[in-house]
Design a protein around this motif. Sequence first.
Motif, PDB file in Angstrom:
ATOM      1  N   ASN A  27       0.841  -1.201   0.000  1.00 29.06           N
ATOM      2  CA  ASN A  27       0.000   0.000   0.000  1.00 29.06           C
ATOM      3  C   ASN A  27       0.877   1.253   0.000  1.00 29.06           C
ATOM      4  O   ASN A  27       1.481   1.594   1.026  1.00 29.06           O
ATOM      5  CB  ASN A  27      -0.916  -0.018   1.228  1.00 29.06           C
ATOM      6  N   ARG A  31       4.530   0.420 -10.639  1.00 32.82           N
ATOM      7  CA  ARG A  31       3.221   0.987 -10.265  1.00 32.82           C
ATOM      8  C   ARG A  31       3.234   1.310  -8.780  1.00 32.82           C
ATOM      9  O   ARG A  31       3.705   0.511  -7.971  1.00 32.82           O
ATOM     10  CB  ARG A  31       2.094  -0.014 -10.539  1.00 32.82           C
ATOM     11  N   ILE A  42       0.564   1.799  -5.933  1.00 34.28           N
ATOM     12  CA  ILE A  42      -0.857   1.498  -5.753  1.00 34.28           C
ATOM     13  C   ILE A  42      -1.241   1.774  -4.310  1.00 34.28           C
ATOM     14  O   ILE A  42      -0.609   1.265  -3.383  1.00 34.28           O
ATOM     15  CB  ILE A  42      -1.157   0.016  -6.076  1.00 34.28           C
ATOM     16  N   ALA A  43      -2.278   2.554  -4.128  1.00 29.18           N
ATOM     17  CA  ALA A  43      -2.833   2.783  -2.797  1.00 29.18           C
ATOM     18  C   ALA A  43      -4.100   1.941  -2.626  1.00 29.18           C
ATOM     19  O   ALA A  43      -4.783   1.628  -3.609  1.00 29.18           O
ATOM     20  CB  ALA A  43      -3.166   4.259  -2.607  1.00 29.18           C
ATOM     21  N   LYS A  77      -6.890   2.799  -1.527  1.00 24.71           N
ATOM     22  CA  LYS A  77      -8.039   3.548  -2.050  1.00 24.71           C
ATOM     23  C   LYS A  77      -8.042   3.571  -3.578  1.00 24.71           C
ATOM     24  O   LYS A  77      -9.085   3.463  -4.210  1.00 24.71           O
ATOM     25  CB  LYS A  77      -8.007   4.979  -1.496  1.00 24.71           C
ATOM     26  N   ASP A  78      -6.869   3.697  -4.188  1.00 32.61           N
ATOM     27  CA  ASP A  78      -6.768   3.701  -5.648  1.00 32.61           C
ATOM     28  C   ASP A  78      -7.286   2.400  -6.246  1.00 32.61           C
ATOM     29  O   ASP A  78      -7.986   2.397  -7.261  1.00 32.61           O
ATOM     30  CB  ASP A  78      -5.311   3.876  -6.099  1.00 32.61           C
ATOM     31  N   ARG A 130     -11.021   2.174  -6.176  1.00 29.69           N
ATOM     32  CA  ARG A 130     -11.592   3.006  -7.240  1.00 29.69           C
ATOM     33  C   ARG A 130     -11.413   2.352  -8.615  1.00 29.69           C
ATOM     34  O   ARG A 130     -12.315   2.369  -9.450  1.00 29.69           O
ATOM     35  CB  ARG A 130     -10.949   4.387  -7.209  1.00 29.69           C
ATOM     36  N   PHE A 131     -10.267   1.752  -8.830  1.00 27.28           N
ATOM     37  CA  PHE A 131      -9.988   1.053 -10.081  1.00 27.28           C
ATOM     38  C   PHE A 131     -11.008  -0.069 -10.308  1.00 27.28           C
ATOM     39  O   PHE A 131     -11.565  -0.211 -11.409  1.00 27.28           O
ATOM     40  CB  PHE A 131      -8.556   0.490 -10.019  1.00 27.28           C
ATOM     41  N   ARG A 175     -14.404   1.325 -11.173  1.00 26.41           N
ATOM     42  CA  ARG A 175     -14.408   1.913 -12.522  1.00 26.41           C
ATOM     43  C   ARG A 175     -14.547   0.866 -13.610  1.00 26.41           C
ATOM     44  O   ARG A 175     -15.220   1.085 -14.621  1.00 26.41           O
ATOM     45  CB  ARG A 175     -13.125   2.716 -12.731  1.00 26.41           C
ATOM     46  N   ASN A 210      -6.266   2.692   4.355  1.00 29.65           N
ATOM     47  CA  ASN A 210      -5.465   3.387   3.344  1.00 29.65           C
ATOM     48  C   ASN A 210      -4.254   4.089   3.961  1.00 29.65           C
ATOM     49  O   ASN A 210      -3.213   4.215   3.333  1.00 29.65           O
ATOM     50  CB  ASN A 210      -6.336   4.402   2.597  1.00 29.65           C
TER      51      ASN A 210
END
Length: 199
Positions: free
Chosen positions: A112, A145, A147-148, A150-151, A154-155, A158, A186
């Motif tokens: 994370n 990459r 990557i969080a 939270k990200d 969201r990914f 989406r 997070n």
Amino acid sequence: MRYDLDLIASWITPGSRVLDLGCGQGELLEFLHEAKQVRGFGVEQDEAKAASAISRGVSVLQGDFSREVRDYPDKTFDFVVLSQTLQQVPEPLPVLEQILRVGKKAVVSFPNFAHWRNRCQLFFQGQAPVTPELPYDWHDTPNIRVIAFKDFTRFCNRYGITILEAVGVKTDPASRSGLVLRWLPNLRATYGIFLLSKE
């Protein structure tokens, strides 16, 4: 076995078929075979790690998993595992689409990047974080990459990927112990672990 792998193993149902992409030395597959009678297969790019996994009795194909996964028919596996490897994948979406095509469910984990220690290094030292989870300098890292927790949530939203479970854990890279964090994952979690499906 590492704490994060132990948690992943707890999500795998006994007797299932499992594909572990980037399986390393096959520790998870060996455990799943012995403890849950899982039929497991691995793909590992590093030749020495693949050889080590084979010596443990794990079925491993040595190669690039982003290409090898395309060869499997739809829903061949009950679970496909991508553990601490997503941050090294050049094209995450096509790989995740393939994983969710060949597997009924997927388990994905990653360091994370939004962990408070990384934030502090950026804010106070003004430099790219180097931590136990992300131990490389910017010029020699295989991690392309960031990557969080939270990200990634969201990914998934989406691209229509269903999140069945999302867990933030606090553990060291090779530790056998750790904590599941429900509050502010997070910020506080060193790793995110997600159980996914495509419906």
